[in-house]
Motif scaffolding. Structure first.
Motif, PDB file in Angstrom:
ATOM      1  N   PHE A 430      16.032 -76.052  24.013  1.00 36.86           N
ATOM      2  CA  PHE A 430      16.317 -74.852  23.255  1.00 36.86           C
ATOM      3  C   PHE A 430      17.784 -74.952  22.871  1.00 36.86           C
ATOM      4  CE2 PHE A 430      13.070 -73.636  26.403  1.00 36.86           C
ATOM      5  CZ  PHE A 430      12.076 -73.117  25.588  1.00 36.86           C
ATOM      6  N   ASP A 431      18.096 -75.172  21.602  1.00 35.17           N
ATOM      7  CA  ASP A 431      19.492 -75.375  21.235  1.00 35.17           C
ATOM      8  C   ASP A 431      19.703 -75.080  19.761  1.00 35.17           C
ATOM      9  OD1 ASP A 431      18.139 -77.553  20.194  1.00 35.17           O
ATOM     10  OD2 ASP A 431      19.599 -79.036  20.844  1.00 35.17           O
ATOM     11  N   GLY A 432      20.973 -75.084  19.379  1.00 36.72           N
ATOM     12  CA  GLY A 432      21.295 -74.822  17.994  1.00 36.72           C
ATOM     13  C   GLY A 432      22.785 -74.623  17.795  1.00 36.72           C
ATOM     14  N   THR A 433      23.141 -73.926  16.734  1.00 36.86           N
ATOM     15  CA  THR A 433      24.530 -73.676  16.376  1.00 36.86           C
ATOM     16  C   THR A 433      24.759 -72.170  16.304  1.00 36.86           C
ATOM     17  OG1 THR A 433      24.043 -73.721  14.009  1.00 36.86           O
ATOM     18  CG2 THR A 433      24.646 -75.811  15.047  1.00 36.86           C
ATOM     19  N   GLY A 434      26.024 -71.789  16.160  1.00 33.85           N
ATOM     20  CA  GLY A 434      26.332 -70.374  16.066  1.00 33.85           C
ATOM     21  C   GLY A 434      27.687 -70.133  15.457  1.00 33.85           C
ATOM     22  N   GLU A 435      27.946 -68.876  15.131  1.00 31.00           N
ATOM     23  CA  GLU A 435      29.231 -68.491  14.568  1.00 31.00           C
ATOM     24  C   GLU A 435      29.672 -67.166  15.172  1.00 31.00           C
ATOM     25  OE1 GLU A 435      29.079 -67.246  10.406  1.00 31.00           O
ATOM     26  OE2 GLU A 435      26.881 -67.240  10.541  1.00 31.00           O
ATOM     27  N   TRP A 436      30.990 -67.027  15.294  1.00 30.99           N
ATOM     28  CA  TRP A 436      31.601 -65.766  15.703  1.00 30.99           C
ATOM     29  C   TRP A 436      31.978 -65.007  14.436  1.00 30.99           C
ATOM     30  CZ3 TRP A 436      30.941 -64.495  20.530  1.00 30.99           C
ATOM     31  CH2 TRP A 436      30.898 -65.478  21.527  1.00 30.99           C
ATOM     32  N   ILE A 437      31.340 -63.871  14.222  1.00 34.02           N
ATOM     33  CA  ILE A 437      31.590 -63.060  13.041  1.00 34.02           C
ATOM     34  C   ILE A 437      32.711 -62.074  13.366  1.00 34.02           C
ATOM     35  CG2 ILE A 437      30.572 -61.530  11.321  1.00 34.02           C
ATOM     36  CD1 ILE A 437      27.820 -62.562  12.280  1.00 34.02           C
ATOM     37  N   GLN A 438      33.766 -62.106  12.567  1.00 38.20           N
ATOM     38  CA  GLN A 438      34.929 -61.281  12.868  1.00 38.20           C
ATOM     39  C   GLN A 438      34.711 -59.838  12.415  1.00 38.20           C
ATOM     40  OE1 GLN A 438      38.595 -63.006  11.542  1.00 38.20           O
ATOM     41  NE2 GLN A 438      39.871 -61.545  12.663  1.00 38.20           N
ATOM     42  N   LEU A 439      34.946 -58.914  13.346  1.00 43.80           N
ATOM     43  CA  LEU A 439      34.817 -57.489  13.067  1.00 43.80           C
ATOM     44  C   LEU A 439      36.160 -56.841  12.753  1.00 43.80           C
ATOM     45  CD1 LEU A 439      32.354 -56.505  15.956  1.00 43.80           C
ATOM     46  CD2 LEU A 439      31.778 -57.093  13.600  1.00 43.80           C
ATOM     47  N   THR A 440      37.212 -57.279  13.464  1.00 45.99           N
ATOM     48  CA  THR A 440      38.550 -56.717  13.261  1.00 45.99           C
ATOM     49  C   THR A 440      39.569 -57.848  13.334  1.00 45.99           C
ATOM     50  OG1 THR A 440      39.095 -56.332  15.597  1.00 45.99           O
ATOM     51  CG2 THR A 440      37.817 -54.619  14.473  1.00 45.99           C
ATOM     52  N   ASP A 441      40.758 -57.591  12.789  1.00 47.98           N
ATOM     53  CA  ASP A 441      41.833 -58.582  12.902  1.00 47.98           C
ATOM     54  C   ASP A 441      43.058 -58.009  13.605  1.00 47.98           C
ATOM     55  OD1 ASP A 441      42.962 -56.887  11.041  1.00 47.98           O
ATOM     56  OD2 ASP A 441      43.086 -58.374   9.443  1.00 47.98           O
ATOM     57  N   GLY A 442      42.873 -56.884  14.280  1.00 48.56           N
ATOM     58  CA  GLY A 442      43.973 -56.251  14.979  1.00 48.56           C
ATOM     59  C   GLY A 442      44.715 -55.240  14.138  1.00 48.56           C
ATOM     60  N   GLU A 443      44.669 -55.393  12.814  1.00 45.75           N
ATOM     61  CA  GLU A 443      45.356 -54.475  11.901  1.00 45.75           C
ATOM     62  C   GLU A 443      44.374 -53.636  11.089  1.00 45.75           C
ATOM     63  OE1 GLU A 443      48.580 -54.164  11.968  1.00 45.75           O
ATOM     64  OE2 GLU A 443      48.890 -55.827  13.367  1.00 45.75           O
ATOM     65  N   SER A 444      43.172 -54.172  10.885  1.00 49.43           N
ATOM     66  CA  SER A 444      42.201 -53.467  10.053  1.00 49.43           C
ATOM     67  C   SER A 444      40.796 -53.920  10.411  1.00 49.43           C
ATOM     68  CB  SER A 444      42.476 -53.720   8.569  1.00 49.43           C
ATOM     69  OG  SER A 444      42.400 -55.113   8.287  1.00 49.43           O
ATOM     70  N   SER A 445      39.832 -53.164   9.955  1.00 48.61           N
ATOM     71  CA  SER A 445      38.429 -53.540  10.099  1.00 48.61           C
ATOM     72  C   SER A 445      38.051 -54.527   9.011  1.00 48.61           C
ATOM     73  CB  SER A 445      37.535 -52.303  10.000  1.00 48.61           C
ATOM     74  OG  SER A 445      36.182 -52.668   9.834  1.00 48.61           O
ATOM     75  N   LEU A 446      37.223 -55.510   9.354  1.00 47.75           N
ATOM     76  CA  LEU A 446      36.703 -56.467   8.378  1.00 47.75           C
ATOM     77  C   LEU A 446      35.240 -56.181   8.052  1.00 47.75           C
ATOM     78  CD1 LEU A 446      38.336 -59.750   9.731  1.00 47.75           C
ATOM     79  CD2 LEU A 446      39.224 -58.117   8.062  1.00 47.75           C
ATOM     80  N   VAL A 447      34.752 -54.998   8.451  1.00 49.86           N
ATOM     81  CA  VAL A 447      33.370 -54.598   8.208  1.00 49.86           C
ATOM     82  C   VAL A 447      33.369 -53.525   7.127  1.00 49.86           C
ATOM     83  CG1 VAL A 447      31.256 -53.698   9.231  1.00 49.86           C
ATOM     84  CG2 VAL A 447      32.832 -55.063  10.622  1.00 49.86           C
ATOM     85  N   ASP A 448      32.634 -53.774   6.070  1.00 53.47           N
ATOM     86  CA  ASP A 448      32.583 -52.826   4.950  1.00 53.47           C
ATOM     87  C   ASP A 448      32.129 -51.452   5.440  1.00 53.47           C
ATOM     88  OD1 ASP A 448      33.384 -54.770   3.203  1.00 53.47           O
ATOM     89  OD2 ASP A 448      31.359 -55.202   2.443  1.00 53.47           O
ATOM     90  N   GLY A 449      32.860 -50.420   5.018  1.00 51.68           N
ATOM     91  CA  GLY A 449      32.484 -49.060   5.347  1.00 51.68           C
ATOM     92  C   GLY A 449      33.014 -48.547   6.661  1.00 51.68           C
ATOM     93  N   PHE A 450      33.779 -49.371   7.396  1.00 46.89           N
ATOM     94  CA  PHE A 450      34.313 -48.971   8.691  1.00 46.89           C
ATOM     95  C   PHE A 450      35.833 -49.038   8.668  1.00 46.89           C
ATOM     96  CE2 PHE A 450      30.021 -50.063   9.725  1.00 46.89           C
ATOM     97  CZ  PHE A 450      29.696 -49.366  10.878  1.00 46.89           C
ATOM     98  N   THR A 451      36.479 -47.990   9.141  1.00 45.58           N
ATOM     99  CA  THR A 451      37.901 -48.080   9.423  1.00 45.58           C
ATOM    100  C   THR A 451      38.086 -48.873  10.709  1.00 45.58           C
ATOM    101  OG1 THR A 451      37.963 -46.080  10.784  1.00 45.58           O
ATOM    102  CG2 THR A 451      38.254 -45.809   8.386  1.00 45.58           C
TER     103      THR A 451
END
Length: 716
Positions: A430-451
C-alpha cells in the motif's frame, strides 16, 4: 449525583469495548453523523492519474502480573522459530524480552514479560503538595482534587533535570477526562459532582527521583516543580489569531486569556525542553446546540456533562460566550521546569481535535510539527515555523511556534485496490505519493474565502476547501529520531462502509476498519518540503481471524502479536517503533497493550507485545528507555464499565480492595537488579528523606506498604 449518560454506542461496539468510554471520552462521536460532510474525494478517484513513487522521486528517501500482584508470570514467545529472547533484540536494542500472549478482554490483569515487574509511579488522587488533602474517595471535593494528581492520565513525558546524572526529573501529564460514576458516591449532589468533574481535568507536573539510572522512579510530594493546572489556571492565546473577534467573549473581551484546558490527549517534548499538549474532544463539554456552521463542523453543542449549569461559558446559547468553544482545540505549550510560567495556546498551529504534536528541527533549521485530527474522516497536518532554531537560546526557541505556515495532507495511491477488505495491491504494497497543501503562510490565509483568523480558528473548514484526504481517525503522528521518517496511527473507522458514500482508497484500504493501521511518510524535499512518499507499515488486526486481511510490513503474519487500534507512538534508542493501543477489545477481543515494531531490515513489521493492561483500560503516553531497561506508560480508565459499589477493576492495588480503580502512571523494569527495588505499591518521597512509602489515607495495610496506602504516610 453522577451524570446520566446517553450510551449511544450500546450495541454498536464489537467485542468488549465500553460504551461508557465512548460517551465520556469523545461524546459518542461514532454514533453521530460524520462532522466532515465536505465533498473531498478519497484518493481512489484520482489514483489513475498518479505517478508511482519510484517514477516521481527515484530512490531518494529521508535522511505477566495478575490483579492480585503476587507474582510474575512468564509468557512464552509467540514465534518458536525466532532466537531465544536472551540472544536477540531487534535493531540492536538492549531491551530484551519474550513477547507476552494477548490477554482476554474480561481479565483484570496487568501483564508484563518474564523477568520484568511493574509499579505505579503515581495514581489518581495522590497528593502533589505537602498541604494536599489526603485522598479519600468517599469524601472527594473539587478543592481537594485541585491539589492532587488528576484523573485519566494520558500523555506522559519525563524530562531529566540537567546536572543530576539521571537521578532527578520532572514528569508532565495530561488528564483527559473523568468518570464521575466511578469517582464519587451516588449520594453526591449534582453541582458538587460537576465541580469534581471539572477539577479532575487539566494537567500535572511532578518531580521524580531515583537512586540511579535504570532504577524505578518515585514521585516527590512538595517537589519544587510540582504544579496542578486547573480551570483556575490562566492560559495565554498566542500567534496570529490571538485577540481575534472569533476568540473574544464577555469574560475576556481581549481574546487573549483562557481559563483552563479541556480533554488533553497526547503530546511530545520540544527540542527546547518544553512540552506540547493537544486539546482533543473539546466539543463534548458545550451544550445548547450548534449556533454556527463552524460549531456543527466540530460537533459542538451536544455536550452531556451539564457544565453549563455551573459555568455559563459552556452554554453555546449564551450570547456572551458564543465564541467560548473557539478557545479550545489548540496545541498547548507548557514549561514544566518553571512552575510560575503561563502556558500558551498556539493559534498558528490551527484548531481541531488535536491528538498531539511532535516537533523536529528540519534540515533548514525551522521547527516542524506533525499533527493528527482525531475523528473519522479528518486530516493529517504539518506546521513549519517562520523562524529558525538557535542552539542554546531557549527564550528564542520558545517563540518558534508563535508564527509559521500550516499545511494539510493529500494522499495519492499508485495502485488499483482489489477489494475493500485490505487485500494487498498487485505491487505488494500500500503506497503512493502525497503533497502538503498550504493553508496559511503566517501572514495571511492561502484558502479562498478565509481570512487568516478564520483559517486558524476554523481549520477544518479551510482544510475541506482545499481537498485534503479524509483519513481513518488520525491520532498520534511522530517522527523517527534515527531515520526522520514520519509515522501516523490511524486508529479505526467503521463508517466508510456504513456511510455508503466514501469508498476505500489505498491509504485507507478497508471499509470496515475496526483495527486501524499505521502510516509511514517519507519527506521528499526535507522536513519543510511540500511533497512526500508514503506506505502503510501495518494494517492491523488478528492474523488468526480469517474474516479480513492484515499486513505487517511484509513480515510473516503467523509470527507476530495481534494488534488492534493503534493510538500513541514512541521510539526506543535504536529506532524501533512502540505502539500503544486504544480499543483492542472492540477490534480483536483482547485487552489493550504496548507493542514493539521493527522498522528496518529483514524483520520490518515484526510486532511483539510487551505489556497488557486491565479490562476496560487503554495504554497511553509510552516512554521507552531501552538502555535502562525501563518502560513507562499511563494506564487510563481501568474498569470503565463499573460503578460505585460495583467496580470492575482492582487496578492498581496488589490486594483485594473495595476502593475504586485508579488510573495511574506505571513503570515496568527488569527484576533482580539489586536490593533497591521498591515494593510494588505506589510510592513517593515526601521530601523528608529517601523513603518509598505510599501516602496514608487511613486505609493502609501496615508497614509492608502493599495496599493503597500505609499507616504513616512518611515512607520507610
Amino acid at each position: 449525583m453522577p451524570i446520566d449518560l446517553p450510551l449511544l454506542m450500546t450495541g454498536r461496539t464489537r467485542g468488549k469495548r465500553s460504551a461508557v468510554t465512548c460517551a465520556l471520552k469523545c461524546g459518542n462521536q461514532c454514533a453521530h453523523a460524520a462532522c466532515n460532510t465536505s465533498g473531498n474525494a478519497y484518493f481512489g478517484d484520482i489514483a489513475s492519474a498518479a505517478l508511482s513513487r519510484r517514477a516521481l522521486f527515484g530512490a531518494a528517501g529521508a535522511g505477566a502480573v495478575v490483579v492480585a500482584y503476587a507474582s510474575l508470570t512468564d509468557s512464552p514467545a509467540l514465534a518458536e522459530a525466532r532466537p531465544p529472547a536472551d540472544e536477540y533484540a531487534p535493531s540492536g536494542t538492549p531491551l530484551v524480552f519474550a513477547p507476552i500472549a494477548p490477554v482476554d478482554a474480561e481479565a483484570d490483569e496487568m501483564s508484563v514479560p518474564g523477568g520484568y515487574t511493574w509499579s505505579p509511579i503515581i495514581r489518581y488522587g495522590d497528593p502533589l503538595f505537602e498541604d494536599s488533602t489526603p485522598f479519600d474517595p468517599e469524601n472527594t471535593t473539587a478543592e481537594a482534587l485541585a491539589t492532587q494528581f488528576g484523573y485519566n492520565n494520558d500523555y506522559t513525558e519525563i524530562l531529566e533535570v540537567p546536572g543530576c546524572d539521571g537521578r532527578r526529573a520532572v514528569m508532565f501529564n495530561n488528564h483527559e477526562y473523568d468518570n464521575v460514576a466511578l469517582m464519587v458516591p451516588p449520594s453526591t449532589g449534582e453541582r458538587q459532582s460537576i465541580e469534581i468533574q471539572m477539577a479532575a481535568h487539566g494537567l500535572s507536573a511532578v518531580d521524580l527521583e531515583r537512586t540511579k539510572r535504570g532504577r524505578p522512579w518515585t514521585y516527590v510530594v512538595g517537589g519544587e516543580r510540582n504544579r496542578r493546572f486547573t480551570f483556575d489556571t490562566d492560559f495565554e492565546l498566542v500567534g496570529p489569531a490571538a485577540g481575534a473577534e472569533l476568540l473574544q467573549t464577555a469574560a475576556d473581551p481581549s481574546g487573549i486569556t483562557v481559563k483552563g484546558t479541556i480533554n488533553n490527549c497526547a503530546g511530545r517534548r520540544t527540542p527546547w525542553g518544553t512540552v506540547l499538549s493537544g486539546e482533543e474532544n473539546f466539543h463534548g463539554y458545550f451544550a445548547g446546540g450548534a449556533q454556527t456552521e463552524a460549531q456543527r463542523r466540530y460537533g459542538v453543542g451536544d455536550g452531556i456533562r451539564k457544565w453549563e449549569t455551573v459555568d455559563p461559558r459552556f452554554s453555546t446559547a449564551n450570547v456572551g460566550f458564543v465564541n467560548e468553544s473557539n478557545r479550545y482545540g489548540w496545541i498547548v505549550e507548557v514549561d514544566p521546569f518553571d512552575p510560575d510560567s503561563t502556558p500558551r495556546k498556539h493559534t498558528a498551529m490551527g484548531r481541531f481535535k488535536h491528538e498531539g504534536a511532535s516537533t523536529i528541527i528540519g534540515e533548514d533549521g525551522r521547527a516542524v510539527a506533525y499533527m493528527g485530527d482525531d475523528q473519522a474522516f479528518e486530516y493529517v497536518y504539518k506546521f513549519v515555523s517562520r523562524d529558525t532554531y538557535v542552539d542554546g537560546d531557549r527564550a528564542h526557541n520558545m517563540a518558534l511556534l508563535n508564527n509559521g505556515s500550516l499545511y494539510v495532507a493529500r494522499f495519492t495511491g499508485d495502485s488499483e485496490l482489489v477489494d475493500a477488505h485490505g487485500t494487498l495491491p498487485e505491487d505488494g504494497e500500500f503506497d503512493g505519493t502525497g503533497e502538503w497543501i498550504q493553508l496559511t503562510d503566517g501572514e495571511s490565509s492561502l484558502v479562498d474565502g478565509f481570512t487568516l483568523e478564520e483559517a486558524l480558528v476554523n481549520t477544518r473548514l479551510a482544510a475541506d476547501a482545499v481537498g485534503a484526504t479524509k483519513m481513518d481517525r488520525p491520532e498520534d503522528v511522530e517522527f523517527s529520531p534515527i531515520t526522520g521518517k514520519i509515522y501516523a496511527s490511524l486508529t479505526k473507522n467503521g463508517d466508510r462502509e456504513e456511510s455508503g458514500e466514501l469508498g476505500v482508497d489505498e491509504v485507507n484500504p478497508r471499509a470496515a476498519n475496526r483495527d486501524g493501521h499505521v502510516l509511514e511518510i517519507i519527506e521528499a524535499e526535507g522536513q519543510a518540503g511540500a511533497t512526500f512518499t508514503w506506505n502503510l507499515l501495518l494494517v492491523a488486526g488478528d492474523p488468526a481471524n480469517e474474516d479480513y486481511e492484515v499486513y505487517f510490513g511484509g513480515y510473516p503474519i503467523d509470527k507476530v502479536s495481534p494488534i488492534s487500534c493503534p493510538d500513541n507512538l514512541a521510539f526506543d534508542s535504536v529506532g524501533n517503533l512502540w505502539v500503544s493501543t486504544d480499543g483492542a477489545p472492540d477490534g480483536i477481543g483482547y485487552n489493550d497493550g504496548l507493542f514493539r515494531v521493527t522498522l528496518e531490515g529483514q524483520d520490518r513489521g515484526y510486532t511483539e507485545q510487551f505489556l497488557s493492561v486491565p479490562r476496560d483500560a487503554e495504554v497511553c503516553g509510552p516512554n521507552v528507555y531501552d538502555e535502562d531497561g525501563l518502560v513507562v506508560v499511563a494506564v487510563q480508565h481501568p474498569g470503565e464499565d463499573g460503578e460505585w459499589g460495583a467496580q470492575r477493576s482492582q487496578f492498581p492495588y496488589q490486594e483485594f480492595s473495595e476502593l475504586l480503580p485508579r488510573p495511574a502512571v506505571v513503570q515496568t523494569y527488569r527484576t533482580g537488579r539489586g536490593d533497591d527495588t521498591p515494593p510494588r505499591g505506589p510510592g513517593h518521597n515526601n521530601g523528608r528523606g529517601g523513603g518509598t512509602g505510599a501516602p496514608g489515607n487511613g486505609k493502609g495495610r501496615g508497614a509492608d506498604n502493599r495496599g493503597p496506602g500505609n499507616n504513616s504516610g512518611r515512607g520507610n
